[in-house]
Motif scaffolding. Sequence first.
Motif, PDB file in Angstrom:
ATOM      1  N   LEU A   1      35.991  39.811  41.319  1.00 13.89           N
ATOM      2  CA  LEU A   1      35.242  38.587  41.577  1.00 13.89           C
ATOM      3  C   LEU A   1      33.753  38.860  41.678  1.00 13.89           C
ATOM      4  O   LEU A   1      32.936  38.000  41.400  1.00 13.89           O
ATOM      5  CB  LEU A   1      35.734  37.946  42.879  1.00 13.89           C
ATOM      6  CG  LEU A   1      37.205  37.563  42.892  1.00 13.89           C
ATOM      7  CD1 LEU A   1      37.589  37.063  44.270  1.00 13.89           C
ATOM      8  CD2 LEU A   1      37.487  36.505  41.859  1.00 13.89           C
ATOM      9  N   ASP A   2      33.397  40.042  42.114  1.00 13.56           N
ATOM     10  CA  ASP A   2      31.995  40.406  42.268  1.00 13.56           C
ATOM     11  C   ASP A   2      31.662  41.520  41.293  1.00 13.56           C
ATOM     12  O   ASP A   2      32.497  42.360  40.994  1.00 13.56           O
ATOM     13  CB  ASP A   2      31.728  40.930  43.688  1.00 13.56           C
ATOM     14  CG  ASP A   2      32.052  39.894  44.744  1.00 13.56           C
ATOM     15  OD1 ASP A   2      31.794  38.702  44.498  1.00 13.56           O
ATOM     16  OD2 ASP A   2      32.567  40.287  45.802  1.00 13.56           O
ATOM     17  N   PRO A   3      30.425  41.568  40.810  1.00 10.07           N
ATOM     18  CA  PRO A   3      30.048  42.695  39.962  1.00 10.07           C
ATOM     19  C   PRO A   3      30.028  43.966  40.804  1.00 10.07           C
ATOM     20  O   PRO A   3      29.863  43.913  42.023  1.00 10.07           O
ATOM     21  CB  PRO A   3      28.643  42.322  39.467  1.00 10.07           C
ATOM     22  CG  PRO A   3      28.135  41.315  40.435  1.00 10.07           C
ATOM     23  CD  PRO A   3      29.333  40.618  41.015  1.00 10.07           C
TER      24      PRO A   3
ATOM     25  N   HIS B   1      35.891  42.818  45.968  1.00  7.75           N
ATOM     26  CA  HIS B   1      35.793  43.151  47.393  1.00  7.75           C
ATOM     27  C   HIS B   1      36.554  42.135  48.232  1.00  7.75           C
ATOM     28  O   HIS B   1      36.527  42.194  49.455  1.00  7.75           O
ATOM     29  CB  HIS B   1      34.322  43.194  47.824  1.00  7.75           C
ATOM     30  CG  HIS B   1      33.537  44.226  47.066  1.00  7.75           C
ATOM     31  ND1 HIS B   1      33.704  45.573  47.268  1.00  7.75           N
ATOM     32  CD2 HIS B   1      32.616  44.113  46.068  1.00  7.75           C
ATOM     33  CE1 HIS B   1      32.912  46.244  46.446  1.00  7.75           C
ATOM     34  NE2 HIS B   1      32.245  45.381  45.706  1.00  7.75           N
ATOM     35  N   LEU B   2      37.236  41.192  47.562  1.00  5.54           N
ATOM     36  CA  LEU B   2      37.997  40.152  48.251  1.00  5.54           C
ATOM     37  C   LEU B   2      39.449  40.216  47.827  1.00  5.54           C
ATOM     38  O   LEU B   2      39.764  40.552  46.684  1.00  5.54           O
ATOM     39  CB  LEU B   2      37.433  38.766  47.913  1.00  5.54           C
ATOM     40  CG  LEU B   2      35.973  38.525  48.285  1.00  5.54           C
ATOM     41  CD1 LEU B   2      35.506  37.197  47.710  1.00  5.54           C
ATOM     42  CD2 LEU B   2      35.792  38.557  49.795  1.00  5.54           C
ATOM     43  N   GLY B   3      40.339  39.874  48.747  1.00  5.00           N
ATOM     44  CA  GLY B   3      41.757  39.846  48.425  1.00  5.00           C
ATOM     45  C   GLY B   3      42.110  38.637  47.581  1.00  5.00           C
ATOM     46  O   GLY B   3      41.389  37.637  47.546  1.00  5.00           O
TER      47      GLY B   3
ATOM     48  N   PHE C   1      47.290  40.368  47.561  1.00  2.00           N
ATOM     49  CA  PHE C   1      46.837  41.494  46.748  1.00  2.00           C
ATOM     50  C   PHE C   1      45.476  41.897  47.297  1.00  2.00           C
ATOM     51  O   PHE C   1      44.475  41.230  47.049  1.00  2.00           O
ATOM     52  CB  PHE C   1      46.760  41.052  45.291  1.00  2.00           C
ATOM     53  CG  PHE C   1      46.692  42.177  44.287  1.00  2.00           C
ATOM     54  CD1 PHE C   1      47.286  43.402  44.511  1.00  2.00           C
ATOM     55  CD2 PHE C   1      46.042  41.990  43.078  1.00  2.00           C
ATOM     56  CE1 PHE C   1      47.240  44.416  43.578  1.00  2.00           C
ATOM     57  CE2 PHE C   1      45.980  42.990  42.122  1.00  2.00           C
ATOM     58  CZ  PHE C   1      46.595  44.213  42.378  1.00  2.00           C
ATOM     59  N   PRO C   2      45.428  42.981  48.066  1.00  4.83           N
ATOM     60  CA  PRO C   2      44.186  43.342  48.766  1.00  4.83           C
ATOM     61  C   PRO C   2      43.068  43.776  47.813  1.00  4.83           C
ATOM     62  O   PRO C   2      43.321  44.179  46.678  1.00  4.83           O
ATOM     63  CB  PRO C   2      44.620  44.501  49.659  1.00  4.83           C
ATOM     64  CG  PRO C   2      45.798  45.100  48.970  1.00  4.83           C
ATOM     65  CD  PRO C   2      46.495  43.958  48.277  1.00  4.83           C
ATOM     66  N   ALA C   3      41.848  43.702  48.314  1.00 10.23           N
ATOM     67  CA  ALA C   3      40.692  44.201  47.574  1.00 10.23           C
ATOM     68  C   ALA C   3      40.912  45.676  47.267  1.00 10.23           C
ATOM     69  O   ALA C   3      41.447  46.421  48.088  1.00 10.23           O
ATOM     70  CB  ALA C   3      39.424  44.016  48.405  1.00 10.23           C
TER      71      ALA C   3
ATOM     72  N   SER D   1      48.336  35.627  36.706  1.00  5.85           N
ATOM     73  CA  SER D   1      47.807  34.411  37.326  1.00  5.85           C
ATOM     74  C   SER D   1      47.686  34.691  38.820  1.00  5.85           C
ATOM     75  O   SER D   1      48.505  35.407  39.393  1.00  5.85           O
ATOM     76  CB  SER D   1      48.705  33.204  37.041  1.00  5.85           C
ATOM     77  OG  SER D   1      49.997  33.429  37.530  1.00  5.85           O
ATOM     78  N   TYR D   2      46.645  34.145  39.430  1.00  3.56           N
ATOM     79  CA  TYR D   2      46.379  34.434  40.831  1.00  3.56           C
ATOM     80  C   TYR D   2      45.478  33.364  41.419  1.00  3.56           C
ATOM     81  O   TYR D   2      44.894  32.556  40.698  1.00  3.56           O
ATOM     82  CB  TYR D   2      45.739  35.816  40.991  1.00  3.56           C
ATOM     83  CG  TYR D   2      44.441  35.978  40.239  1.00  3.56           C
ATOM     84  CD1 TYR D   2      43.214  35.777  40.874  1.00  3.56           C
ATOM     85  CD2 TYR D   2      44.426  36.341  38.896  1.00  3.56           C
ATOM     86  CE1 TYR D   2      42.007  35.927  40.183  1.00  3.56           C
ATOM     87  CE2 TYR D   2      43.237  36.495  38.210  1.00  3.56           C
ATOM     88  CZ  TYR D   2      42.033  36.284  38.855  1.00  3.56           C
ATOM     89  OH  TYR D   2      40.855  36.425  38.175  1.00  3.56           O
ATOM     90  N   PHE D   3      45.365  33.375  42.739  1.00  6.24           N
ATOM     91  CA  PHE D   3      44.457  32.472  43.445  1.00  6.24           C
ATOM     92  C   PHE D   3      43.375  33.308  44.114  1.00  6.24           C
ATOM     93  O   PHE D   3      43.670  34.310  44.770  1.00  6.24           O
ATOM     94  CB  PHE D   3      45.218  31.655  44.503  1.00  6.24           C
ATOM     95  CG  PHE D   3      46.057  30.567  43.912  1.00  6.24           C
ATOM     96  CD1 PHE D   3      45.568  29.270  43.815  1.00  6.24           C
ATOM     97  CD2 PHE D   3      47.329  30.829  43.431  1.00  6.24           C
ATOM     98  CE1 PHE D   3      46.342  28.264  43.263  1.00  6.24           C
ATOM     99  CE2 PHE D   3      48.108  29.832  42.877  1.00  6.24           C
ATOM    100  CZ  PHE D   3      47.614  28.542  42.790  1.00  6.24           C
ATOM    101  N   GLU D   4      42.128  32.883  43.921  1.00  6.29           N
ATOM    102  CA  GLU D   4      41.007  33.556  44.574  1.00  6.29           C
ATOM    103  C   GLU D   4      40.984  33.143  46.043  1.00  6.29           C
ATOM    104  O   GLU D   4      41.694  32.218  46.457  1.00  6.29           O
ATOM    105  CB  GLU D   4      39.698  33.176  43.887  1.00  6.29           C
ATOM    106  CG  GLU D   4      39.616  33.688  42.462  1.00  6.29           C
ATOM    107  CD  GLU D   4      38.334  33.281  41.764  1.00  6.29           C
ATOM    108  OE1 GLU D   4      37.745  32.244  42.127  1.00  6.29           O
ATOM    109  OE2 GLU D   4      37.929  34.016  40.847  1.00  6.29           O
ATOM    110  N   SER D   5      40.145  33.793  46.814  1.00 10.56           N
ATOM    111  CA  SER D   5      40.076  33.502  48.256  1.00 10.56           C
ATOM    112  C   SER D   5      39.608  32.075  48.530  1.00 10.56           C
ATOM    113  O   SER D   5      39.928  31.509  49.570  1.00 10.56           O
ATOM    114  CB  SER D   5      39.164  34.513  48.965  1.00 10.56           C
ATOM    115  OG  SER D   5      37.877  34.477  48.386  1.00 10.56           O
TER     116      SER D   5
END
Length: 181
Positions: free
Chosen positions: A5-7, A49-51, A81-83, A108-112
């Motif tokens: 999610l983050d560079p 850095h986010l689950g 699914f941890p960071a 497929s997944y859901f962001e925080s």
Amino acid sequence: FIEGLDPPPPNTAASDIGPSDSLIFPPGFGNIYLGETFSAYVSVCNNSHLGLSRVEIRAELQTGTKRITLLDGSSSFLQAFPAKGHSDYVLEHELKEAGVHIMICTASYFESNGEERKVRQYFKFQVQKPLSVTTKLHFMENSIFLENQIQNITKLPLYLSLIKFEPSGAYAREDLSTSTA
């Protein structure tokens, strides 16, 4: 192959972040032939850095005539699914059809923040026939003689343990390999 999610932080080496949103396969992994087992190692990495939550991984093999499930999303479901986490799978399938095959991997997944995402990657490869069979018919009097020429078209030696002709309907066969003259 879930993109972070983050560079990555500045001055981060490529070896420290692992795969991104792409499937990584060698550009040419050699030849694969009909009858062999296709094996793939799939590693799903959360480089952010986010689950993530409700991660579902699916892998399918598409041939010219059908689509085969190699990894069902329900068997690979990850509630959390941890960071920096990863999940690994070994997929195998006996190849029963020559021609172009495409392995399709979907995550497929859901962001925080609750937003649903889907990533799909394709890997195309050719399954070749290991043998060339040429058939000739010879008609003599009241008999039909069938000649089959079998050629190994691989670059490696093959061992054939049995070659057997099974006639249909009104035809009969005589096994010449057991006849004594």
